[in-house]
Scaffold this active site. Structure first.
Site, PDB file in Angstrom:
ATOM      1  N   LYS A   8       0.806  -1.302  -0.130  1.00 54.35           N
ATOM      2  CA  LYS A   8      -0.041   0.069  -0.007  1.00 54.35           C
ATOM      3  C   LYS A   8       0.804   1.076  -0.163  1.00 54.35           C
ATOM      4  CE  LYS A   8      -1.997  -0.932   3.716  1.00 54.35           C
ATOM      5  NZ  LYS A   8      -1.613  -2.374   4.151  1.00 54.35           N
ATOM      6  N   ARG A 122      11.857  -7.875   4.552  1.00 56.38           N
ATOM      7  CA  ARG A 122      12.302  -6.678   4.428  1.00 56.38           C
ATOM      8  C   ARG A 122      13.685  -6.616   4.900  1.00 56.38           C
ATOM      9  NH1 ARG A 122       6.843  -3.755   6.793  1.00 56.38           N
ATOM     10  NH2 ARG A 122       5.782  -3.605   4.602  1.00 56.38           N
ATOM     11  N   ARG A 128      10.647  -2.530  10.129  1.00 58.81           N
ATOM     12  CA  ARG A 128      10.082  -2.043  11.031  1.00 58.81           C
ATOM     13  C   ARG A 128      10.192  -2.503  12.425  1.00 58.81           C
ATOM     14  NH1 ARG A 128       4.673  -0.068   7.610  1.00 58.81           N
ATOM     15  NH2 ARG A 128       3.844  -1.191   9.627  1.00 58.81           N
TER      16      ARG A 128
END
Ligand code: AMP
Length: 183
Positions: A8, A122, A128
């Protein structure tokens, strides 16, 4: 809209640039509030770390502010919002009070195995604090329970739903999205 890891943020940013409008991402607003250690950021932190949703009234307050900040422009792309039916209802009120409406809801479709692979893969510079496997599982669970029903809610409220294929290279996905929006 779309599950965690659907892309997104990446696709929303490219689309917003293409359309010359701002992208309003609640996830980013919350991460910024957190990094700046504001009162709101401190409140949001515990939820985010658990992979849970930040309370609706907090997020709705942020969105109302961001929409007002972006008003002089030709609309905006909302990213990662609404995530609950209460947020979808709140958004309708925010827009209605400002004489605006939703042009369409884009849903990025990606199979679950691919999502987990993407998030846990990632690389260090883009990972994150909520990307560890347990939190990712929780975020997916919350998505199924709270956010998926929003898609049905929009269908019931006659909002144009655009289902886009979220699998492929970043460019391929973006091209597919633009084709759908043009058609
Ligand atoms: P995102 O970057 O969109 O994946 O958002 C990261 C985290 O911020 C989520 O896991 C939630 O904890 C919180 N968050 C972002 N957007 C929302 C929202 N619309 N409603 C509630 N919590 C949100």
């Amino acid at each position: 809209m779309g599950p965690p890891g659907a892309g997104k943020g990446t696709q929303g940013e490219l689309l917003a640039k293409h359309m010359g409008v701002p992208r309003l991402s609640t996830g980013e607003m919350l991460r910024e509030a957190r990094a700046n250690r504001t009162e709101l950021g401190r409140r949001a932190q515990a939820y985010m770390d658990q992979g849970d949703l930040v309370p609706d009234e907090v997020v709705l307050g942020l969105v109302a502010e961001a929409v007002d900040g972006a008003r002089s422009q030709e609309g905006f792309v909302l990213d990662g919002f609404p995530r609950t039916i209460a947020q979808a209802e709140g958004l309708s009120d925010i827009l209605e009070a400002r004489g605006a409406q939703i042009d369409g809801v884009i849903f990025l479709e990606v199979p679950e195995e691919e999502l987990v692979r993407r998030i846990t893969g990632r690389s260090a510079n883009e990972s994150r604090t909520d990307d560890d496997p347990e939190t990712v599982r929780r975020r997916l669970q919350v998505y199924r329970a709270e956010t998926e029903p929003v898609i049905r809610w929009y269908a019931d409220h006659d909002v144009r739903l655009i289902e886009a294929d979220g699998v492929g290279s970043i460019d391929e996905i973006q091209r597919g999205l633009r084709r759908l929006l043009d058609s």
